[in-house]
Design an enzyme around this catalytic site. Structure first.
Site, mmCIF file in Angstrom:
data_model
loop_
_atom_site.group_PDB
_atom_site.id
_atom_site.type_symbol
_atom_site.label_atom_id
_atom_site.label_comp_id
_atom_site.label_asym_id
_atom_site.label_seq_id
_atom_site.Cartn_x
_atom_site.Cartn_y
_atom_site.Cartn_z
ATOM 1 N N ASP A 183 19.908 0.213 8.843
ATOM 2 C CA ASP A 183 18.565 -0.305 9.062
ATOM 3 C C ASP A 183 17.987 -0.830 7.741
ATOM 4 O OD1 ASP A 183 16.408 -0.757 10.735
ATOM 5 O OD2 ASP A 183 16.280 1.308 11.428
ATOM 6 N N ASP A 242 12.496 -5.059 17.163
ATOM 7 C CA ASP A 242 12.940 -4.141 18.231
ATOM 8 C C ASP A 242 12.549 -4.617 19.628
ATOM 9 O OD1 ASP A 242 13.608 -2.706 16.045
ATOM 10 O OD2 ASP A 242 12.480 -0.910 16.570
HETATM 11 C C1 GLA Z 1 14.227 0.310 13.450
HETATM 12 C C2 GLA Z 1 15.389 -0.250 14.246
HETATM 13 C C3 GLA Z 1 15.509 0.483 15.562
HETATM 14 C C4 GLA Z 1 15.699 1.973 15.301
HETATM 15 C C5 GLA Z 1 14.561 2.493 14.439
HETATM 16 C C6 GLA Z 1 14.809 3.894 13.948
HETATM 17 O O1 GLA Z 1 13.017 0.029 14.061
HETATM 18 O O2 GLA Z 1 15.220 -1.616 14.458
HETATM 19 O O3 GLA Z 1 16.575 -0.033 16.324
HETATM 20 O O4 GLA Z 1 16.935 2.166 14.656
HETATM 21 O O5 GLA Z 1 14.371 1.702 13.294
HETATM 22 O O6 GLA Z 1 13.743 4.378 13.177
#
Ligand code: GLA
Length: 633
Positions: A190, A277
């Protein structure tokens, strides 16, 4: 070529190496240069804990979902990776820097040694079930949950230094722990640590995290140090390759389309997020889908666009919304997206398990040719996607994004089939067969995606247009010198901040990148008023690598595209075979008719297509490889 400042180059030797390599990005390499590490000949499939559980994840929840994958037969259909997302880390132990697992949540990790919990028994168990195991980390010092979580409950505890569970400053140590000691096979890396911990971050101000000057800004590519971000991800990739010398790993980048990653992830890892996301909302699905749908040329076996995990099982994609759930699945398969289930499988109804288990649609995603679908018809509400399969058949998806039913005239030519011969199609949901010649009327309900496998008579009897085969094309240099945000990606009303502020703005860099059957900015391919329904559109000063495996001839009609605003500079088109120059045009300017270029490639493994110009503003000089095709097989 992405320019790197002299200061950054001096600061980081490996960046200088990258820069030296790309001194002339148009020089033929004679070899395929996109990422070839790891095990992602087809997009990864499996399950991830985040959508269902966020940081409140534990061993029972993971294992129960893994067990359902096995018991339901999904494992046999390819769902193999069981990926633990954010929320597993308790702290970094000092001074040795070991990462400590939340043993209260993952009891098996403390079975052998309570002081130093190990995930080895956990990965052993998944492996014994015939599955693979995935882990999560962040490229910075802290993870996304540490930046965004409303409560402290599931976050690492201890001093600021103990809370630093991300990879920054610990790349070798952590990667060796994950892959060598703990036996993981997959990592998602990430990026919040690189963007959310500036001096004004609430967590920094509250004394919970150390400040790290952000090198990435999702909303401002100009405030992003692309070279440094890329360099960090390359270092992680190299560490993984060292820790897993058998190459049995998947390396997943998660920086949501920031840092121009949609252009370079194909050189660095196996899968890469193209957007922020997903959430279980129709509008959000559109954003994520849009961030990948025009990027077919940037995906191929070994490296895939990732519009995020499946959210089937919640909100707009739950069992009361089967139309939307099926659309989500069909579209992700057409995009060659990773198929990572995000549901709590302990509770998932059979109707949704059947969506995940549609073997005919899985087969499209997993087809060995690795051709992401391209857009054959595009409008605000209705899109037709077509994907060439390894046996020469086509997958066709007709996607109604809008709120009313849509009458569609599907045409054989949209599939690049002859329109005087029958086209046979199988509906991959109902299994009904249909047949038509020339065109066929279909009615598609709101939010429905009709998806078919089709057989017909190809327009090119003994080959394919390159735009039908994006999986064998790598835009090694796409000509983009000043990455700017793509304004066409749907901006959802379901933004993270509600309706505060001015709404979502374009944020995903990559506008002007290489496109199949389209000029770089979306116009029809056209040279001197002659349009080309098939071809590759790209900017000047670009180099495409094309894998050949037995075709005898490459041909195209080339010229400066009518969409160019630079009417002054000339472009020379050169075709190389395994590094040797095979053919070249004279200098071609805007308004001059396209020139045919054709070469024998019978024993050539790699064809390279270079469009070179003295112009420096490539963005004003789109070029067209019209009807570019490999034939004679
Ligand atoms: C980010 C990523 C998600 C998830 C969260 C975890 O937002 O894009 O897919 O992994 O972090 O905190």
């Amino acid at each position: 070529m992405r320019m790197i400042t002299a200061a950054a180059c001096a600061a980081m030797l490996s960046i200088c190496a990258v820069q030296a390599q790309s001194a002339d990005p148009l020089a033929p390499t004679g070899s395929w240069t996109a990422y070839a590490g790891g095990r992602a000949a087809t997009p990864p499939m499996g399950w991830n804990s985040w959508n269902a559980f966020a940081s409140a994840v534990d061993e029972e929840k993971v294992m129960a979902s893994a067990q359902r994958i096995v018991d339901s037969g999904l494992e046999r259909k390819g769902y193999r990776y069981i990926n633990l997302d954010d929320g597993w880390a308790a702290r970094r132990r000092l001074p040795d820097g070991s990462l400590i697992v939340r043993a209260d949540k993952f009891p098996s990790t403390a079975a052998r040694d309570r002081e130093t919990p190990s995930f080895k028994p956990y990965t052993d168990r998944l492996h014994a079930m015939g599955l693979k195991a995935g882990i999560y980390s962040d490229m910075g010092r802290n993870t996304c949950a540490q930046a965004w979580s409303a409560t402290d409950e599931d976050l690492p505890k201890g001093s600021v230094a103990e809370r630093e569970v991300g990879l920054y400053d610990h790349i070798e140590q952590d990667i060796a722990l994950y892959f060598r000691e703990w036996g993981f096979d997959y990592i998602k890396v990430d990026g919040c640590g690189l963007r959310d911990f500036g001096p004004n971050s609430p967590k920094v101000k509250a004394g919970q995290a150390r400040a790290l000057a952000p090198i990435m800004d999702l909303g401002a590519i100009s405030r992003t140090d692309v070279a440094s971000v890329q360099n960090l991800f390359r270092r992680v990739g190299a560490a993984i390759a060292r820790s897993r010398p058998d190459g049995d790993f998947v390396y997943s980048l998660c920086i949501w389309g920031a840092a121009d990653v949609r252009a370079w992830a194909k050189d660095v890892g196996n899968v890469s997020r193209t957007s922020d996301d997903i959430s279980p909302a129709w509008g959000r699905l559109l954003v994520n889908y849009d961030s990948a749908v025009h990027r077919a040329l940037y995906a191929h076996p070994g490296s895939w666009n990732d519009p995020d995990m499946l959210y089937i099982g919640a909100g707009d994609f739950d069992a009361d919304h089967l139309t939307e759930a099926r659309s989500h699945f069909a579209l992700w398969a057409m995009l060659n997206a990773p198929l990572l289930i995000g549901a709590d499988l302990r509770k998932t109804p059979d109707a949704l398990m059947d969506v995940f288990g549609n073997a005919d649609i899985i087969a499209l995603d997993q087809d060995s040719a690795g051709n992401q679908a391209t857009v054959a018809y595009d409008s605000s509400d209705l899109q037709i996607l077509v994907k060439t399969l390894s046996d020469g058949e086509k997958a066709v998806a007709i996607f109604n994004r809008g709120s009313g039913a849509y009458d569609v005239d599907l045409q054989a030519t949209q599939l690049k089939y002859k329109d005087d011969a029958p086209v046979e199609m199988t509906d991959l949901w109902t299994k009904k067969q249909i047949s038509f010649t020339k065109e066929m009327k279909l009615r598609v309900a709101s939010r429905e995606t009709m998806i078919f496998r089709a057989r017909g008579t190809r327009a090119l009897a003994d080959g394919f247009y390159l735009s039908e085969q994006p999986g064998r094309v790598n835009p090694a240099a796409d000509g983009v010198t000043r990455p700017i945000a793509d304004p066409t990606i749907f901006r959802t009303a379901a933004g993270w901040g509600g309706t505060r502020g001015a709404g979502d703005r374009p944020q995903y860099a990559g506008w002007g990148g290489a496109r199949a059957d389209s000029a770089p900015y979306g116009q029809t391919l056209q040279v001197a008023r002659q349009t080309y329904p098939s071809g590759i559109g790209i900017l000047a000063n670009s180099r495409l690598e094309v894998r050949n495996d037995g075709y005898r001839r490459f041909a195209a009609k080339v010229g400066v595209d009518d969409s160019a605003t630079d009417k002054i500079h000339a472009v020379t088109f050169t075709v190389y075979g395994d590094g040797r120059r095979l053919a070249e045009t004279g200098p071609l300017k805007w308004g001059m008719p396209a020139q045919p270029i054709g070469v024998d490639v019978a024993h050539i493994k790699l064809v390279e297509l270079v469009a070179r110009s003295a112009a420096t503003n490539n963005e004003a000089l789109p070029v067209t490889w019209g009807e570019a095709a490999l034939t004679g097989r």
